[in-house]
Design an enzyme around this catalytic site. Structure first.
Site, PDB file in Angstrom:
ATOM      1  N   HIS A 186       0.859  -1.198   0.000  1.00  0.00           N
ATOM      2  CA  HIS A 186       0.000   0.000   0.000  1.00  0.00           C
ATOM      3  C   HIS A 186       0.891   1.243   0.000  1.00  0.00           C
ATOM      4  CE1 HIS A 186      -4.282   0.890   0.337  1.00  0.00           C
ATOM      5  NE2 HIS A 186      -3.971   1.977   1.024  1.00  0.00           N
ATOM      6  N   GLY A 193      -5.350   0.742  -5.372  1.00  0.00           N
ATOM      7  CA  GLY A 193      -6.080  -0.277  -6.120  1.00  0.00           C
ATOM      8  C   GLY A 193      -5.972  -0.073  -7.613  1.00  0.00           C
ATOM      9  N   MET A 195      -3.822   1.752  -9.211  1.00  0.00           N
ATOM     10  CA  MET A 195      -2.420   1.685  -9.637  1.00  0.00           C
ATOM     11  C   MET A 195      -1.937   0.248  -9.762  1.00  0.00           C
ATOM     12  SD  MET A 195      -0.693   4.367 -10.494  1.00  0.00           S
ATOM     13  CE  MET A 195       0.904   3.552 -10.428  1.00  0.00           C
ATOM     14  N   GLY A 196      -2.332  -0.600  -8.822  1.00  0.00           N
ATOM     15  CA  GLY A 196      -1.923  -2.009  -8.873  1.00  0.00           C
ATOM     16  C   GLY A 196      -2.431  -2.688 -10.135  1.00  0.00           C
ATOM     17  N   ARG A 197      -3.692  -2.412 -10.486  1.00  0.00           N
ATOM     18  CA  ARG A 197      -4.273  -3.014 -11.696  1.00  0.00           C
ATOM     19  C   ARG A 197      -3.614  -2.466 -12.957  1.00  0.00           C
ATOM     20  NH1 ARG A 197      -8.556  -2.475  -8.054  1.00  0.00           N
ATOM     21  NH2 ARG A 197      -9.246  -0.435  -8.831  1.00  0.00           N
ATOM     22  N   TYR A 227     -12.192 -10.879  -5.703  1.00  0.00           N
ATOM     23  CA  TYR A 227     -10.917 -10.158  -5.824  1.00  0.00           C
ATOM     24  C   TYR A 227     -10.406  -9.764  -4.437  1.00  0.00           C
ATOM     25  CZ  TYR A 227      -7.912  -6.099  -7.135  1.00  0.00           C
ATOM     26  OH  TYR A 227      -6.896  -5.189  -7.289  1.00  0.00           O
ATOM     27  N   TYR A 228     -11.279  -9.139  -3.645  1.00  0.00           N
ATOM     28  CA  TYR A 228     -10.880  -8.719  -2.301  1.00  0.00           C
ATOM     29  C   TYR A 228     -10.703  -9.910  -1.360  1.00  0.00           C
ATOM     30  CZ  TYR A 228     -11.541  -3.826  -3.496  1.00  0.00           C
ATOM     31  OH  TYR A 228     -11.424  -2.576  -4.066  1.00  0.00           O
TER      32      TYR A 228
END
Length: 328
Positions: A186, A193, A195-197, A227-228
């Site tokens: 993080h 979220g 940015m990670g994708r 997903y979570y």
């Protein structure tokens, strides 16, 4: 997390290559082979735009954005949209960062920070800067995840990028590991979220161009709860294995959807344009053309080539079986 000695060893994050992961990687590789063989890795301009809109809408909706695909299309066309100011700015920033996607190096931490600056500009005060404070992720009324201490973030991110650059595992697996570890660390106050994708897409693009316009986020949105759940499960196990299996499944399903839809929707002009990129200025015959588009009949291939000649896109040499073509 990762322990490293830059001069000698970069230890990888904890995960296991399961039989399920191997099966998914094999299936994905097969689908990518089919896509490359039929030239679907570069969609038509219209489909690229449509998929990009789906990607932006889905990734932002996961984070609570309210704009629809129609409203995002309107923003792309510089039309007025009535919606919360924050939601509009999130979309405008996302459009900018996806337009710049090819300019970012997925193996450079500085480029990650630059992308975050574009994505979160005007939304938070420290866009583009790694956090130095402590944060926890709250779901409902409980703390779902306490991220590593702020003073550890820069070192953890450097180690994660070292793993990405130096580890010998397949890029398909490393992109999923990076995505999970990024969410675990993080590294930013907000925007992690999306940015990670985005960064997983950028990593995959380096080896497989098809991922640039593949709306993986759309399927993640449809399976948002899972997903979570998989992120949480991986966190509790101290291993990204559950998340890797989930994301590889998402990638496979998205590739299969692409094959099903695009094989049916490629038109004459699309096929001619794609074949031109492959063959360049080399001469070819109808058989060569058919081998690139195995889902069409010989008469359809003949009609494609005849139309391209009539439109002065192709030059024709010889007659009947000796006929050859060349792009002008």
């Amino acid at each position: 997390m990762i322990l490293s000695n830059d001069s000698i060893i970069v230890m990888k994050p904890p995960y296991i290559i399961t039989s399920e992961i191997l099966k998914l990687v094999t299936s994905i590789s097969e689908r990518i082979g089919e896509i490359n063989a039929t030239h679907l890795y570069k969609p038509t301009t219209e489909l690229r735009k449509k998929n990009r809109i789906k990607t932006i809408q889905s990734s932002l909706e996961i984070e609570g954005n309210t704009l629809t695909e129609e409203q995002i299309t309107a923003l792309l066309e510089n039309k007025r949209v009535i919606a919360p100011k924050k939601d509009i700015l999130e979309v405008q920033n996302a459009i900018k960062v996806y337009d710049k996607l090819n300019k970012f190096n997925p193996y450079q931490l500085k480029d990650l920070e630059k992308a975050h600056l574009v994505l979160m500009n005007g939304l938070i005060g420290n866009a583009g800067k790694l956090r130095t404070t402590n944060v926890g992720i709250i779901k409902g009324s409980k703390i779902e995840h306490v991220a590593p201490n702020g003073i550890m973030v820069k070192g953890l991110m450097k180690d994660l990028f070292a793993y990405l650059k130096k580890d010998k595992d397949l890029i398909l697996i490393k992109s999923c590991v990076f995505h999970y570890e990024f969410e675990f660390v993080h590294p930013f106050i907000d925007g992690n979220g999306r940015m990670g994708r985005l960064w997983q897409t950028l990593i995959l693009m380096q080896q497989y161009p098809v991922f640039e316009f593949l709306p993986i986020e759309n399927l993640i949105k449809q399976k948002q709860n899972e997903y979570y759940t998989k992120l949480s499960e991986s966190g509790k196990k101290g291993s990204s294995t559950p998340f890797i299996e989930f994301m590889l499944g998402i990638i496979l399903n998205t590739l299969e959807a692409l094959l099903q839809s695009q094989n049916k929707t490629l038109r004459t002009d699309d096929r001619i344009a794609l074949f031109k990129e492959k063959i360049c200025q080399n001469k070819f015959n109808r058989k060569d053309y058919l081998q690139s588009f195995k889902n069409i009949s010989a008469p359809t291939a003949s009609r494609d080539l005849k139309r391209a000649v009539e439109q002065s896109i192709l030059m024709k040499f010889g007659e009947q079986r000796l006929t050859e073509y060349q792009f002008k």
